[in-house]
Enzyme design. Structure first.
Site, PDB file in Angstrom:
ATOM      1  N   ARG A   1       0.843  -1.197   0.000  1.00  0.00           N
ATOM      2  CA  ARG A   1       0.000   0.000   0.000  1.00  0.00           C
ATOM      3  C   ARG A   1       0.878   1.247   0.000  1.00  0.00           C
ATOM      4  O   ARG A   1       1.902   1.280   0.686  1.00  0.00           O
ATOM      5  CB  ARG A   1      -0.873   0.027   1.255  1.00  0.00           C
ATOM      6  CG  ARG A   1      -1.578  -1.265   1.552  1.00  0.00           C
ATOM      7  CD  ARG A   1      -2.665  -1.506   0.543  1.00  0.00           C
ATOM      8  NE  ARG A   1      -3.310  -2.772   0.855  1.00  0.00           N
ATOM      9  CZ  ARG A   1      -4.617  -2.910   0.944  1.00  0.00           C
ATOM     10  NH1 ARG A   1      -5.415  -1.889   0.732  1.00  0.00           N
ATOM     11  NH2 ARG A   1      -5.133  -4.083   1.207  1.00  0.00           N
ATOM     12  N   VAL A   2       0.422   2.248  -0.719  1.00  0.00           N
ATOM     13  CA  VAL A   2       1.186   3.493  -0.756  1.00  0.00           C
ATOM     14  C   VAL A   2       1.360   4.043   0.661  1.00  0.00           C
ATOM     15  O   VAL A   2       2.430   4.512   1.037  1.00  0.00           O
ATOM     16  CB  VAL A   2       0.473   4.532  -1.643  1.00  0.00           C
ATOM     17  CG1 VAL A   2       1.301   5.785  -1.738  1.00  0.00           C
ATOM     18  CG2 VAL A   2       0.214   3.982  -3.016  1.00  0.00           C
ATOM     19  N   ASP A   3       0.306   3.940   1.466  1.00  0.00           N
ATOM     20  CA  ASP A   3       0.365   4.454   2.846  1.00  0.00           C
ATOM     21  C   ASP A   3       1.387   3.705   3.695  1.00  0.00           C
ATOM     22  O   ASP A   3       1.784   4.179   4.748  1.00  0.00           O
ATOM     23  CB  ASP A   3      -0.988   4.263   3.556  1.00  0.00           C
ATOM     24  CG  ASP A   3      -2.084   5.058   2.896  1.00  0.00           C
ATOM     25  OD1 ASP A   3      -1.760   5.881   2.037  1.00  0.00           O
ATOM     26  OD2 ASP A   3      -3.255   4.826   3.242  1.00  0.00           O
ATOM     27  N   ASP A   4       1.749   2.515   3.277  1.00  0.00           N
ATOM     28  CA  ASP A   4       2.641   1.688   4.092  1.00  0.00           C
ATOM     29  C   ASP A   4       4.104   1.797   3.683  1.00  0.00           C
ATOM     30  O   ASP A   4       4.966   1.168   4.296  1.00  0.00           O
ATOM     31  CB  ASP A   4       2.236   0.201   3.985  1.00  0.00           C
ATOM     32  CG  ASP A   4       0.871  -0.062   4.595  1.00  0.00           C
ATOM     33  OD1 ASP A   4       0.457   0.712   5.473  1.00  0.00           O
ATOM     34  OD2 ASP A   4       0.227  -1.047   4.189  1.00  0.00           O
ATOM     35  N   VAL A   5       4.388   2.545   2.615  1.00  0.00           N
ATOM     36  CA  VAL A   5       5.777   2.647   2.152  1.00  0.00           C
ATOM     37  C   VAL A   5       6.647   3.212   3.271  1.00  0.00           C
ATOM     38  O   VAL A   5       6.259   4.131   3.982  1.00  0.00           O
ATOM     39  CB  VAL A   5       5.868   3.536   0.889  1.00  0.00           C
ATOM     40  CG1 VAL A   5       7.309   3.915   0.579  1.00  0.00           C
ATOM     41  CG2 VAL A   5       5.242   2.816  -0.285  1.00  0.00           C
TER      42      VAL A   5
END
Ligand code: ATP
Ligand code: MG
Length: 686
Positions: free
Chosen positions: A554-558
């Site tokens: 997920r982009v939020d988890d990068v």
């Protein structure tokens, strides 16, 4: 060992500051396709990358012609769509964002799934197989039988005053009555809202109240492994909560599950509740089809809630029907009569698309499994495969990893020779799990189809077509017909060629989300605002030299460690490659020097012991597999991981545990096992 494209890319990147083009890597050819050419010649609809390229190019250059040919030839319409309106785009230039497919067309999903086949003389073929929780409990239904049952229920719904456009909530276990209920709604133009049977009364209430359901269909109880679940009691509580919120469900239909107790013991509310077995059999097995516009809503379904509060996704009849039918056909090489088993619950999009609708649209036999994959033993899946001669098996990486934990013997004792295709969905599949799936479960004879899609996309978006091209473990590979993915950088610019970025979709596709229920603003802001003009998926991805896509998480988890952007999937895959590791989840946390550090939660295989030596070994594994910059700063032993009820790891909760911000866990309504959180807190620093 995990020697992969990812490794090379990571090493290359570590040596220089900016991401570089990865060096070409040669992959072993697809053993299944090479060694069993006859199988694939007969089965696969697309036999080579060249064939795919031609068809894909047409789907992009002439979408109207492409979808018209398919829609007219392979589906039944009461009124065909207007000549030039077989396709659509997201209109984001002015006013409301929308996309509208097959404009002018009138059709019916249930008719396409059932009547069409019965009228063509296939009524005696099997539509469904039911495999109960306990081995030995089973049933089969032909297309004609399924149609009669669906019609009876549709008539009952009509008798309750349910009309086109009304919502019907379904809170059921995985029994045949669940797809019947979905089809009955579709038949009369009602909109089904399936609520996963593992959800709490509160979550059920929110969904019932949200759509003002006219009817709730539920079940007395179900068994999950050795554990009974009293669904009716939860449903009653859900109705109470919904009433308190302002919506009283006028009618509740209760299927009495004969495997779970006596009828007399089921609590029934007078005037509101009725047993399915009393109400439905008296109804006529004939029910006229309600023809609806292609854009008529087919269902409302909430996302898994991995990244936040679940979104109520609305799908439209025509587009969803065509897209799901086509992805089932090409991705799983489904032919009429194939026994197709998707282990997903109908409470999730995968169950909607690939348990109920997709297989029926292709006249296959869909296997509905009530139980859990490890009950009574971890051999259960393969016993079921042998018993019913399953050809396509479709599941999630979480299940594959959990079965891997028990070792190969449980698999080896079953024959599995009927299997041809092994599908994966839900999360990036770690290469180690991928290999186990192909080589142990599939004995190296099956094609593994990694399928990237979302509740919002309705069906597969990036996927490998069986035997058409070389599989790369961990990559879902190429876009499905009509799907135009692109990668965007932080400024919203599309990045070409070999690149990494945020995965977006440039134009609409038939199965695209039509709206977030009752919230046009959230719809537009979530999906169309981040990268104007594109659909924003929320996932990160990389494209390699063959044009294959690799979902990095997920982009939020990068995680950003000293300026290196690290996707969660890569570090997790490196950890899972260690022989003692069953599962892993990594998150970032504030680090005084590096900006962010890597905190890795690690679950060991059965019988392995925690030790500091093992911690060091794991860190070394990541250093050598990816590079020193990706080495975890903390290894946190995790007897279990917080997952959504659909089986996805909820990293946002792990981030809070790592940061010790336990009062900020956010929306936990979709957390499968809240007890896991406390266990992880107790394991901090151990
Ligand atoms: P929410 O949107 O509420 O946070 P969710 O995104 O988990 O929940 P779903 O629609 O069930 O809800 O899941 C879609 C997501 O699952 C994708 O965005 C992606 O992150 C992940 N996913 C699904 N299939 C794959 C796959 N084959 N490879 C990698 N990731 C996948
Ligand atoms: Mg999502």
């Amino acid at each position: 060992m995990l020697v992969s494209f990812i490794t090379l890319l990571r090493k290359a990147r570590h040596d220089g500051a900016a991401p570089e083009a990865p060096k070409p890597v040669s992959y072993p050819p697809n053993k299944a396709a090479e060694e069993y050419p006859d199988v694939w010649q007969n089965m696969a609809y697309i036999k080579s990358r060249e064939e795919y390229d031609v068809m894909y190019q047409r789907s992009i250059k002439d979408p109207n012609g492409f979808w018209r040919d398919i829609a007219v030839k392979e589906y039944a319409w009461q009124t065909e769509p207007h000549e030039h309106h077989y396709t659509s785009n997201f209109d984001v230039r002015k006013g409301k964002v929308f996309s509208r497919w097959f404009r002018g067309g009138k059709t019916n999903m249930c008719y396409n799934c059932l009547d069409r086949h019965v009228e063509a003389g296939h009524g005696g073929e099997r539509a469904f197989i039911f495999e109960g929780n306990s081995p030995g409990v089973q049933a089969e239904a032909t297309y004609a039988e399924a149609l009669s049952e669906v019609n009876r229920l549709a008539n009952w719904l009509k008798a309750q005053g349910v009309r086109r456009g009304d919502f019907v909530a379904l809170y059921m276990p995985m029994i045949l009555e669940l797809p019947y209920a979905m089809l009955a709604c579709a038949r009369i133009g009602a909109v089904h809202a399936v609520v996963f049977g593992g959800f709490s009364a509160e979550a059920l209430a929110g969904r019932i109240e949200g759509c003002k359901a006219k009817v709730l269909i539920t079940c007395s109880a179900t068994m999950r492994g050795a554990k009974p679940v009293n669904l009716k009691a939860i449903a009653d509580e859900g109705c109470e909560h919904a009433k308190a919120k302002g919506h009283e469900v006028p009618k509740v239909l209760v299927y009495h599950n004969p495997e779970c107790g006596k009828r007399e013991d089921v609590n029934m509310v007078a005037g509101r509740d009725e047993f399915w077995q009393d109400a439905v059999p008296h109804q006529s097995p004939q029910c006229p089809v309600e023809w609806v516009d292609a854009e008529h809503p087919l269902f409302l379904l909430y996302t898994s809630g991995s990244t936040g509060k679940p979104k109520g996704v609305v799908h439209a009849t025509g587009g969803f029907m065509v897209f799901v039918g086509q992805t089932t056909k090409y991705v799983f090489a489904v032919h009429p009569g194939d026994v197709f088993w998707c282990t997903a619950d109908c409470g999730w999009v995968t169950g909607h698309s690939y348990v109920t609708y997709g297989p029926l649209l292709q006249r296959a036999t869909s296997l509905v499994f009530e139980g859990v994959p490890t009950y009574p033993t971890p051999s259960r899946c393969w016993e079921v495969v042998d018993k019913w001669q399953v050809k396509q098996f479709y599941t999630a990486p979480t299940l594959i990893r959990s079965l891997m934990r028990f070792g190969d013997d449980y698999v080896a004792r079953c024959d599995r020779s009927s299997l041809r295709i092994l599908g994966s969905v839900g999360e990036p599949i770690n290469p180690e799990a991928w290999r186990w799936y192909r080589d142990v479960v599939g004995s190296g004879k099956c094609c593994v189809c990694d399928t990237w899609f979302q509740t919002e996309t309705g069906g597969h978006m990036i996927v490998n077509l069986p035997s058409a091209w070389t599989e790369k473990p961990g990559s879902a590979s190429l876009p499905f017909f009509g799907v135009q993915p692109c990668l965007c950088d932080e400024k919203g610019r599309e990045v070409p060629g070999v690149a990494e970025g945020t995965l977006c979709i440039k134009t609409s596709w038939p199965g695209a989300i039509r709206g977030v229920f009752g919230d046009q603003k959230r719809f537009e802001e979530t999906y169309f605002k981040p990268f104007p003009g594109h659909y924003f998926s929320g996932d990160g991805a990389r494209r390699d030299e063959d044009g294959y896509y690799w979902i990095t998480g997920r982009v939020d988890d990068v995680i950003n460690v000293s300026g290196h952007r690290i996707g969660t999937a890569e570090v997790e895959s490196a950890l899972v490659a260690h022989k003692h590791v069953a599962e892993s989840a990594v998150v970032g946390y504030n680090h005084p020097i590096k900006g962010q550090g890597i905190w890795a939660f690690v679950t060991l295989k059965e019988g392995e012991e925690y030790s500091d030596t093992l911690k060091k070994e794991l860190i070394t594994t990541v250093r050598t597999e990816i590079g020193p910059f990706a080495a975890p700063d903390v290894i946190h032993w995790a007897p279990g991981l917080p997952k959504t009820r659909s089986g996805k790891i909820m990293r946002r909760i792990l981030r809070k545990i790592a940061a010790n911000k336990l009062d900020e866990l956010g929306d936990t309504s979709t957390l499968a096992d809240p007890a896991v959180v406390q266990v992880l807190i107790d394991m901090r620093g151990k």
